[in-house]
Design a protein around this motif. Structure first.
Motif, PDB file in Angstrom:
ATOM      1  N   LYS A  97      55.478  28.759  28.876  1.00  0.00           N
ATOM      2  CA  LYS A  97      55.250  27.556  28.076  1.00  0.00           C
ATOM      3  C   LYS A  97      55.872  26.300  28.677  1.00  0.00           C
ATOM      4  CE  LYS A  97      55.167  30.176  23.719  1.00  0.00           C
ATOM      5  NZ  LYS A  97      55.846  30.375  22.413  1.00  0.00           N
ATOM      6  N   PHE A  98      56.848  26.474  29.583  1.00  0.00           N
ATOM      7  CA  PHE A  98      57.608  25.321  30.055  1.00  0.00           C
ATOM      8  C   PHE A  98      57.519  25.191  31.571  1.00  0.00           C
ATOM      9  CE2 PHE A  98      59.590  26.971  26.175  1.00  0.00           C
ATOM     10  CZ  PHE A  98      59.414  25.865  25.350  1.00  0.00           C
ATOM     11  N   PRO A  99      56.849  24.153  32.055  1.00  0.00           N
ATOM     12  CA  PRO A  99      56.649  23.985  33.498  1.00  0.00           C
ATOM     13  C   PRO A  99      57.930  23.716  34.269  1.00  0.00           C
ATOM     14  CG  PRO A  99      55.866  22.053  32.298  1.00  0.00           C
ATOM     15  CD  PRO A  99      56.188  23.093  31.271  1.00  0.00           C
ATOM     16  N   THR A 100      59.024  23.435  33.570  1.00  0.00           N
ATOM     17  CA  THR A 100      60.298  23.219  34.272  1.00  0.00           C
ATOM     18  C   THR A 100      60.810  24.504  34.918  1.00  0.00           C
ATOM     19  OG1 THR A 100      61.528  23.626  32.223  1.00  0.00           O
ATOM     20  CG2 THR A 100      61.028  21.325  32.771  1.00  0.00           C
ATOM     21  N   VAL A 101      60.391  25.668  34.384  1.00  0.00           N
ATOM     22  CA  VAL A 101      60.905  26.951  34.878  1.00  0.00           C
ATOM     23  C   VAL A 101      60.334  27.240  36.265  1.00  0.00           C
ATOM     24  CG1 VAL A 101      61.036  29.437  34.488  1.00  0.00           C
ATOM     25  CG2 VAL A 101      61.190  27.858  32.546  1.00  0.00           C
ATOM     26  N   LYS A 102      61.222  27.320  37.238  1.00  0.00           N
ATOM     27  CA  LYS A 102      60.796  27.551  38.620  1.00  0.00           C
ATOM     28  C   LYS A 102      60.909  29.013  39.032  1.00  0.00           C
ATOM     29  CE  LYS A 102      62.029  22.902  40.200  1.00  0.00           C
ATOM     30  NZ  LYS A 102      62.892  22.112  41.142  1.00  0.00           N
ATOM     31  N   ARG A 103      61.859  29.745  38.433  1.00  0.00           N
ATOM     32  CA  ARG A 103      62.046  31.146  38.823  1.00  0.00           C
ATOM     33  C   ARG A 103      62.643  31.931  37.664  1.00  0.00           C
ATOM     34  NH1 ARG A 103      64.458  32.778  44.556  1.00  0.00           N
ATOM     35  NH2 ARG A 103      62.234  32.483  45.014  1.00  0.00           N
ATOM     36  N   VAL A 104      62.223  33.192  37.547  1.00  0.00           N
ATOM     37  CA  VAL A 104      62.783  34.115  36.571  1.00  0.00           C
ATOM     38  C   VAL A 104      63.407  35.284  37.328  1.00  0.00           C
ATOM     39  CG1 VAL A 104      62.324  35.628  34.616  1.00  0.00           C
ATOM     40  CG2 VAL A 104      61.039  33.486  34.867  1.00  0.00           C
ATOM     41  N   VAL A 105      64.644  35.599  36.995  1.00  0.00           N
ATOM     42  CA  VAL A 105      65.340  36.727  37.602  1.00  0.00           C
ATOM     43  C   VAL A 105      65.520  37.797  36.532  1.00  0.00           C
ATOM     44  CG1 VAL A 105      67.417  37.526  38.783  1.00  0.00           C
ATOM     45  CG2 VAL A 105      66.541  35.213  39.213  1.00  0.00           C
ATOM     46  N   LEU A 106      64.964  38.967  36.765  1.00  0.00           N
ATOM     47  CA  LEU A 106      65.016  40.067  35.810  1.00  0.00           C
ATOM     48  C   LEU A 106      66.028  41.107  36.274  1.00  0.00           C
ATOM     49  CD1 LEU A 106      63.882  41.867  33.460  1.00  0.00           C
ATOM     50  CD2 LEU A 106      62.174  42.688  35.112  1.00  0.00           C
ATOM     51  N   THR A 107      66.992  41.419  35.421  1.00  0.00           N
ATOM     52  CA  THR A 107      67.901  42.525  35.709  1.00  0.00           C
ATOM     53  C   THR A 107      67.215  43.813  35.312  1.00  0.00           C
ATOM     54  OG1 THR A 107      69.849  41.152  35.299  1.00  0.00           O
ATOM     55  CG2 THR A 107      70.166  43.524  35.295  1.00  0.00           C
ATOM     56  N   SER A 108      66.719  44.536  36.302  1.00  0.00           N
ATOM     57  CA  SER A 108      66.116  45.838  36.063  1.00  0.00           C
ATOM     58  C   SER A 108      67.181  46.903  36.309  1.00  0.00           C
ATOM     59  CB  SER A 108      64.897  46.020  36.961  1.00  0.00           C
ATOM     60  OG  SER A 108      64.221  47.221  36.669  1.00  0.00           O
ATOM     61  N   SER A 109      66.858  47.969  36.976  1.00  0.00           N
ATOM     62  CA  SER A 109      67.816  49.050  37.195  1.00  0.00           C
ATOM     63  C   SER A 109      67.290  49.988  38.263  1.00  0.00           C
ATOM     64  CB  SER A 109      68.039  49.827  35.887  1.00  0.00           C
ATOM     65  OG  SER A 109      68.786  51.001  36.113  1.00  0.00           O
ATOM     66  N   MET A 110      68.213  50.693  38.933  1.00  0.00           N
ATOM     67  CA  MET A 110      67.784  51.764  39.820  1.00  0.00           C
ATOM     68  C   MET A 110      67.037  52.843  39.044  1.00  0.00           C
ATOM     69  SD  MET A 110      68.424  51.182  42.979  1.00  0.00           S
ATOM     70  CE  MET A 110      68.383  52.771  43.793  1.00  0.00           C
ATOM     71  N   ALA A 111      67.232  52.856  37.726  1.00  0.00           N
ATOM     72  CA  ALA A 111      66.499  53.799  36.882  1.00  0.00           C
ATOM     73  C   ALA A 111      64.997  53.618  37.017  1.00  0.00           C
ATOM     74  CB  ALA A 111      66.916  53.628  35.425  1.00  0.00           C
ATOM     75  N   SER A 112      64.554  52.406  37.329  1.00  0.00           N
ATOM     76  CA  SER A 112      63.111  52.138  37.441  1.00  0.00           C
ATOM     77  C   SER A 112      62.590  52.370  38.854  1.00  0.00           C
ATOM     78  CB  SER A 112      62.814  50.692  37.027  1.00  0.00           C
ATOM     79  OG  SER A 112      63.320  49.784  37.972  1.00  0.00           O
ATOM     80  N   VAL A 113      63.430  52.920  39.719  1.00  0.00           N
ATOM     81  CA  VAL A 113      63.063  53.036  41.128  1.00  0.00           C
ATOM     82  C   VAL A 113      63.019  54.477  41.624  1.00  0.00           C
ATOM     83  CG1 VAL A 113      63.716  52.395  43.490  1.00  0.00           C
ATOM     84  CG2 VAL A 113      64.027  50.755  41.628  1.00  0.00           C
ATOM     85  N   VAL A 114      64.026  55.283  41.336  1.00  0.00           N
ATOM     86  CA  VAL A 114      64.221  56.510  42.116  1.00  0.00           C
ATOM     87  C   VAL A 114      63.766  57.797  41.441  1.00  0.00           C
ATOM     88  CG1 VAL A 114      66.144  55.523  43.400  1.00  0.00           C
ATOM     89  CG2 VAL A 114      66.600  56.760  41.270  1.00  0.00           C
ATOM     90  N   ILE A 115      63.396  57.745  40.168  1.00  0.00           N
ATOM     91  CA  ILE A 115      63.036  58.988  39.484  1.00  0.00           C
ATOM     92  C   ILE A 115      61.530  59.206  39.585  1.00  0.00           C
ATOM     93  CG2 ILE A 115      63.273  60.339  37.369  1.00  0.00           C
ATOM     94  CD1 ILE A 115      65.903  59.418  38.699  1.00  0.00           C
ATOM     95  N   ASN A 116      61.108  59.687  40.768  1.00  0.00           N
ATOM     96  CA  ASN A 116      59.674  59.853  41.001  1.00  0.00           C
ATOM     97  C   ASN A 116      59.320  61.170  41.692  1.00  0.00           C
ATOM     98  OD1 ASN A 116      60.569  59.376  43.614  1.00  0.00           O
ATOM     99  ND2 ASN A 116      59.954  57.219  43.581  1.00  0.00           N
ATOM    100  N   GLY A 117      60.288  62.046  41.854  1.00  0.00           N
ATOM    101  CA  GLY A 117      60.015  63.334  42.474  1.00  0.00           C
ATOM    102  C   GLY A 117      60.098  63.335  43.983  1.00  0.00           C
ATOM    103  N   LYS A 118      60.195  62.167  44.603  1.00  0.00           N
ATOM    104  CA  LYS A 118      60.311  62.100  46.055  1.00  0.00           C
ATOM    105  C   LYS A 118      61.718  62.497  46.489  1.00  0.00           C
ATOM    106  CE  LYS A 118      57.057  58.212  46.463  1.00  0.00           C
ATOM    107  NZ  LYS A 118      56.899  56.812  46.933  1.00  0.00           N
ATOM    108  N   PRO A 119      61.851  63.202  47.614  1.00  0.00           N
ATOM    109  CA  PRO A 119      63.189  63.595  48.075  1.00  0.00           C
ATOM    110  C   PRO A 119      63.994  62.386  48.553  1.00  0.00           C
ATOM    111  CG  PRO A 119      61.529  64.149  49.717  1.00  0.00           C
ATOM    112  CD  PRO A 119      60.784  63.703  48.490  1.00  0.00           C
TER     113      PRO A 119
END
Length: 230
Positions: free
Chosen positions: A116-138
């Motif tokens: 809604k606001f054109p002033t916003v240039k960047r959004v930084v999201l704090t995700s987690s390693m939880a969203s990366v490594v649990i996929n069955g790959k060794p």
């Protein structure tokens, strides 16, 4: 910009990462618009209000992850938005309502406010390693975990690791929305988050370490944490 200073927003400002982020942003001269669920709760806000520069440049806003538009006032006029707010529950009787829905819905609500606001240039999201490594790959020593990796929701669901699933679904939803709406999005994927506390309550990682020390941490969860840390 206000008075020559850059304005940024930090969601979930009472948490461990967000509290340190607010502290560092104030130290660097930013005007910080910080969201909390209850601005009148001293346990959530007192440590923020006593930070250097807080009296002059910290503004607290009430916001609810589940209410679309509740982040509008906090995001309005900001150049950057740091989204750290997300439910952290490792044992849930109703994961859909307690974790999955608020994690995804909350992330999208923040991004909808940003659009809604054109002033916003960047959004930084704090995700987690939880969203990366649990996929069955060794995860052997020669494996490089990079931006092409995502946890597999089906694997997370089979393991009944609902927090891992919530972070995975929230980050996937964020990337899809950002790409579809022209948002400059950056995600950070920390594993263990531990160190000096600014807030008066334990953050989840410190609590897990104490549980490990006391022998109360679930064995399969410890295995997943170790996977995400090395």
């Amino acid at each position: 910009m206000r008075g020559g200073r850059k304005v940024v927003c930090v969601t979930g400002a009472s948490g461990f990462i967000a509290s340190w982020l607010v502290k560092l942003l104030l130290q660097r001269g930013y005007i910080v618009k910080a969201t909390v669920r209850d601005p009148n709760d001293p346990k959530k806000t007192e440590h923020l209000l006593t930070l250097d520069g807080a009296k002059e440049r910290l503004h607290l806003f009430k916001a609810d992850l589940l209410v679309e538009g509740s982040f509008d006032l906090a995001v309005d006029g900001c150049e950057g938005v740091f989204h750290t707010a997300s439910p952290v529950i490792f044992s849930s009787t109703d994961p859909q309502e307690e974790l999955l829905y608020p994690a995804v819905k909350g992330t999208l609500n923040v991004l909808k406010s940003c659009v809604k606001f054109p002033t916003v240039k960047r959004v930084v999201l704090t995700s987690s390693m939880a969203s990366v490594v649990i996929n069955g790959k060794p995860l052997t020593p020669d494996v490089v975990v990079d931006e092409t990796w995502f946890s597999d929701p089906l694997v997370c669901e089979d393991l009944e690791e609902w927090y891992f699933l919530s972070k995975t679904l929230a980050e996937e939803a964020a990337w899809k929305f950002a790409k579809g709406n022209g948002i400059d999005l950056v995600t950070l994927n920390p594993a263990y988050v531990i160190g000096p506390l600014l807030q008066p309550t334990l953050n989840a990682t410190v609590e897990m370490v104490l549980n490990l020390k006391n022998g109360t941490l679930r064995q399969n969860y410890l295995f997943l944490l170790l996977q995400a840390s090395f």
